[in-house]
Design a protein around this motif. Structure first.
Motif, PDB file in Angstrom:
ATOM      1  N   ALA A  48       0.838  -1.214   0.000  1.00 50.02           N
ATOM      2  CA  ALA A  48       0.000   0.000   0.000  1.00 50.02           C
ATOM      3  C   ALA A  48       0.864   1.253   0.000  1.00 50.02           C
ATOM      4  O   ALA A  48       0.574   2.243  -0.712  1.00 50.02           O
ATOM      5  CB  ALA A  48      -0.929  -0.010   1.218  1.00 50.02           C
ATOM      6  N   ILE A  49       1.912   1.270   0.769  1.00 50.48           N
ATOM      7  CA  ILE A  49       2.809   2.423   0.816  1.00 50.48           C
ATOM      8  C   ILE A  49       3.493   2.613  -0.536  1.00 50.48           C
ATOM      9  O   ILE A  49       3.679   3.740  -1.018  1.00 50.48           O
ATOM     10  CB  ILE A  49       3.842   2.251   1.940  1.00 50.48           C
ATOM     11  N   ALA A  50       3.865   1.482  -1.173  1.00 53.74           N
ATOM     12  CA  ALA A  50       4.493   1.583  -2.494  1.00 53.74           C
ATOM     13  C   ALA A  50       3.530   2.188  -3.509  1.00 53.74           C
ATOM     14  O   ALA A  50       3.918   2.996  -4.371  1.00 53.74           O
ATOM     15  CB  ALA A  50       4.960   0.199  -2.943  1.00 53.74           C
ATOM     16  N   LEU A  51       2.242   1.845  -3.404  1.00 53.91           N
ATOM     17  CA  LEU A  51       1.238   2.398  -4.315  1.00 53.91           C
ATOM     18  C   LEU A  51       1.091   3.898  -4.090  1.00 53.91           C
ATOM     19  O   LEU A  51       1.023   4.687  -5.058  1.00 53.91           O
ATOM     20  CB  LEU A  51      -0.102   1.686  -4.102  1.00 53.91           C
ATOM     21  N   ALA A  52       1.065   4.296  -2.807  1.00 48.17           N
ATOM     22  CA  ALA A  52       0.945   5.729  -2.510  1.00 48.17           C
ATOM     23  C   ALA A  52       2.157   6.492  -3.021  1.00 48.17           C
ATOM     24  O   ALA A  52       2.046   7.616  -3.540  1.00 48.17           O
ATOM     25  CB  ALA A  52       0.785   5.927  -1.002  1.00 48.17           C
ATOM     26  N   LEU A  53       3.307   5.901  -2.892  1.00 49.47           N
ATOM     27  CA  LEU A  53       4.522   6.555  -3.385  1.00 49.47           C
ATOM     28  C   LEU A  53       4.503   6.674  -4.891  1.00 49.47           C
ATOM     29  O   LEU A  53       4.915   7.684  -5.474  1.00 49.47           O
ATOM     30  CB  LEU A  53       5.743   5.761  -2.895  1.00 49.47           C
ATOM     31  N   TRP A  54       3.975   5.600  -5.537  1.00 50.35           N
ATOM     32  CA  TRP A  54       3.941   5.623  -7.015  1.00 50.35           C
ATOM     33  C   TRP A  54       3.000   6.705  -7.522  1.00 50.35           C
ATOM     34  O   TRP A  54       3.264   7.386  -8.499  1.00 50.35           O
ATOM     35  CB  TRP A  54       3.493   4.238  -7.494  1.00 50.35           C
ATOM     36  N   LYS A  55       1.883   6.920  -6.770  1.00 50.04           N
ATOM     37  CA  LYS A  55       0.915   7.956  -7.165  1.00 50.04           C
ATOM     38  C   LYS A  55       1.264   9.319  -6.576  1.00 50.04           C
ATOM     39  O   LYS A  55       0.510  10.279  -6.734  1.00 50.04           O
ATOM     40  CB  LYS A  55      -0.483   7.548  -6.720  1.00 50.04           C
TER      41      LYS A  55
END
Length: 702
Positions: A27-34
């Motif tokens: 989830a954190i990786a997704l937030a970072l990607w966006k």
């Protein structure tokens, strides 16, 4: 002293926590990607929740410091008493004890190493193993070994967790000469050469004055020694020929050299049991009869006997025209047996043999010389012994210990041992023996069967050991010249073998007669024997004698001192003395005209096999523990503390390794944060992340 550490008490299974951690990371990786604002705070909030689920706890330990332990191995074995090693050891033990006492928080454990049990030598390896087993490994800071280094169980030394320091006694200038037996047989054949391998070895710093040769003395059974000059360090092969059966004690010795450490290892004793290779017996049966196979069966049953047996099947006086040369199944090789090879026989037996012209007169004269020169003759007499054809009337007569009266006593009679027979080893102790003629029966006497015929004897000499009909001599044993003659005045021994009236000890009696004739040591009527009890230094001396009483036993110790012991009656013909040998070595025994030597313990104990101080036996355990070797003649080294794994020895100093061990007295456990604290922290981080994200959206909208 307190210790603080973190332990974990997860609220759920660790597998579930790992799954949640992976999902949070995605989830954190997704937030970072966006490129969402506040992703870092959300990551911290997720981490806080994961850690909270893992249940971190603070563990407090109340610890009490423990002292370090140093072992002092004090070698007090026999080799440590040589030269001034005892004084060196005393001084070193006192100095090391004071040095350890001066170290902070350090205790000393002293272990004294005496001579090992039996002849096992110095057991320093076992002492180190016992030390390691007696204390926790985490407290052991080192081992200080004061010794000459001659450990005889170095293989038993364990892997030590701290430095092992050897403080070597003795001097670099020490040297010693010793006698080494490389190999020696336990048994030797009488009359045949046997070989003993040995060498004289010099060890240490040998001075030039010691020379390259030495005087080697050899003495057998305490006789006067024979001396040879031999080279030092050279392997020698000494031939030896045994001249009697039983135990032969061979002593080797080298004189002490000037300046050597000790003379205790300058001698060695080898005990060799003398045995006969094969006993060669010639049995001549005068005629076939019911007991003719008695002697044959007895001798054939002994695997150590080579038997040559001839039976006269048809007497020459039987006139039927048959030539004398054809009166046997095979030719009777009389010249070969009684002239050419007579000395090769250990015993000649005439069983119911009558002089009928088969053997020339000169042959009987030759047999008599054979006996007088050390041979053995046994005559088993039947009725023909009472006639003019008796062997007693031939050239053999002078060595036969009894003369027939011409009467054959017929009728049942009970063979009985005489008073002398109760003491003689041939008849002493026969199972179920009746009492001598005229004496009351002993309790437990067995029912020997009776015999039915006996030749009456007169002019007997030697020892009459059994009587028969009318109390007449039945078994006569005599020493003739250097040889022996046994005369059994009956041909009825086979009745015992057949169990007539209960039978009797026929096999044992005839075996003893034959072996006494052949001078077997265990059947000597006058003998002095000694036995050392296994595992001890107790010596039992037995005197066999035909005399009812014997004089005192004279004992000469290895140091030359003498003592006299009274021998006590141990039964008919046996007298015993028991003493504890005060030291190992060769003891000389004398009683009347008999002499005997007995070796108690090793002549050169293991402690004195190698006497020059040497660190080699303990080199392995010293190197593995980072220890070292120091010579005490150079002074007592300083004792210091070194870190674990570092070299613990150097010029003038040795080291031990402090361990810093402690003991836990109590344990307390508290959570890092209460549950609500973890929740508040995670919630705060989540709210902060939400606010940051909202501000970011408003900024982009404006």
């Amino acid at each position: 002293m307190n210790g603080l550490s973190v332990i974990w008490a997860p609220l759920i299974g660790m597998d579930a926590i790992r799954v949640l951690a992976v999902l949070a990371a995605l989830a954190i990786a997704l937030a970072l990607w966006k490129r969402l604002g506040g992703w870092a705070l959300r990551a911290l909030a997720a981490a806080v929740l994961v850690v909270a689920l893992a249940g971190p706890m603070l563990q407090r330990e109340a610890r009490t410091p423990l002292s370090d332990i140093v072992f002092l191995i004090d070698d007090r074995s026999a080799s440590q008493q040589l030269s001034d090693r005892g004084a060196q050891t005393d001084s070193a033990v006192a100095g090391l004890s004071a040095a350890v006492a001066a170290l902070p928080n350090t205790e000393l454990r002293r272990i004294t190493v005496p001579d090992g049990p039996g002849d096992s030598g110095t057991r320093i390896g076992a002492a180190l193993a016992d030390a390691l087993a007696s204390e926790p490994r985490g407290r052991i800071a080192g081992a200080l070994v004061v010794s000459d280094g001659e450990a005889h169980d170095a293989d038993a030394a364990p892997s030590f967790p701290a430095p092992v320091q050897l403080l070597l006694t003795g001097h670099a200038s020490d040297w010693d000469r010793r006698l080494v037996i490389s190999s020696a047989p336990a048994f030797g054949i009488i009359g045949e050469e046997t070989k003993i391998r040995l060498r004289i070895a010099d060890e240490g710093r040998v001075p030039a004055s010691a020379g390259q040769t030495a005087e080697l003395s050899i003495a057998v059974d305490g006789a006067d020694p024979v001396t040879y000059t031999v080279k030092v360090g050279e392997d020698l092969e000494m031939p030896l020929t045994l001249d009697h059966g039983g135990q032969n004690v061979v002593q080797f010795s080298v004189p002490a050299a000037q300046g050597e450490l000790t003379a205790r290892n300058n001698s060695a004793v080898v005990q060799i049991n003398g045995v006969r290779d094969r006993l060669r017996v010639l049995l001549v049966s005068g005629e076939p009869y019911a007991g003719e196979r008695t002697w044959r069966n007895l001798l054939k049953s002994d695997a150590g006997v080579d038997l040559v047996h001839f039976t006269i099947l048809r007497p020459p006086e039987k006139q039927d025209g048959t030539p004398t040369s054809e009166l046997a199944l095979i030719a009777f090789p009389t010249r070969e047996l009684f002239v050419d090879k007579i000395d090769q026989f250990d015993l000649i037996i005439f069983d119911r043999y009558a002089e009928r012209g088969i053997l020339p007169v000169s042959y009987f004269r030759n047999i008599r010389r054979y006996v007088e020169n050390g041979g053995a003759l046994l005559v088993s007499a039947g009725p023909e012994f009472a006639t003019v054809e008796s062997l007693a009337r031939t050239e053999l007569g002078p060595v036969i210990p009894g003369r027939p009266t011409g009467k054959v006593l017929s009728g049942p009679f009970l063979p009985r041992p005489t008073e002398a027979g109760l003491r003689h080893p041939v008849t002493a102790g026969l199972q179920g023996a009746p009492a001598p003629e005229g004496a009351s029966e002993a309790p437990g006497a067995g029912p020997w069967g009776r015999w039915l015929r006996q030749v009456e004897l007169t002019d007997t000499r030697g020892e009459v050991v059994m009587t028969g009909a009318r109390g007449a001599p039945l078994l006569v044993l005599s020493h003739e010249g250097k040889g022996r003659v046994a005369l059994l005045a009956s041909d009825q021994a086979w009745l015992w073998d057949r169990g007539f009236e209960g039978g009797g000890p026929q096999l044992e009696l005839l075996r003893r007669i034959a072996h006494w004739d052949m001078k077997e040591p265990e059947l000597e009527e006058e003998a002095l024997t000694a036995e050392v009890a296994p595992g001890s230094q107790q010596v039992t001396v037995t005197r066999r004698s035909m005399a009812p009483a014997v004089g005192p036993l004279e004992v000469t110790r290895p140091d030359g001192t003498q003592t006299a012991l009274t021998m006590t009656d141990a039964g008919p013909g046996r007298h015993v003395a028991v003493f504890d040998a005060p030291e190992a070595g060769l003891y000389r025994l004398a009683q009347d005209d008999l002499r005997r030597v007995v070796a108690v313990g090793p002549a050169s104990p293991r402690e004195f096999e190698r006497t020059v101080a040497d660190a080699t036996p303990l080199a392995g355990v010293i190197a593995a523990s980072h220890g070292g070797v120091s010579r005490l003649e150079d002074g007592l080294p300083r004792l210091i503390a070194v870190r674990e794994g570092r070299s613990a020895a150097g010029p003038g100093w040795i080291g031990i390794t402090p361990r810093g061990a402690s003991e836990v007295g109590g344990i307390g456990v508290d959570p890092v944060l209460p549950d609500w604290g973890w929740l508040a922290l995670a919630a705060g981080l989540m709210v902060a992340a939400w606010l940051i994200e909202g501000r970011g959206r408003r900024r982009r909208a404006g």
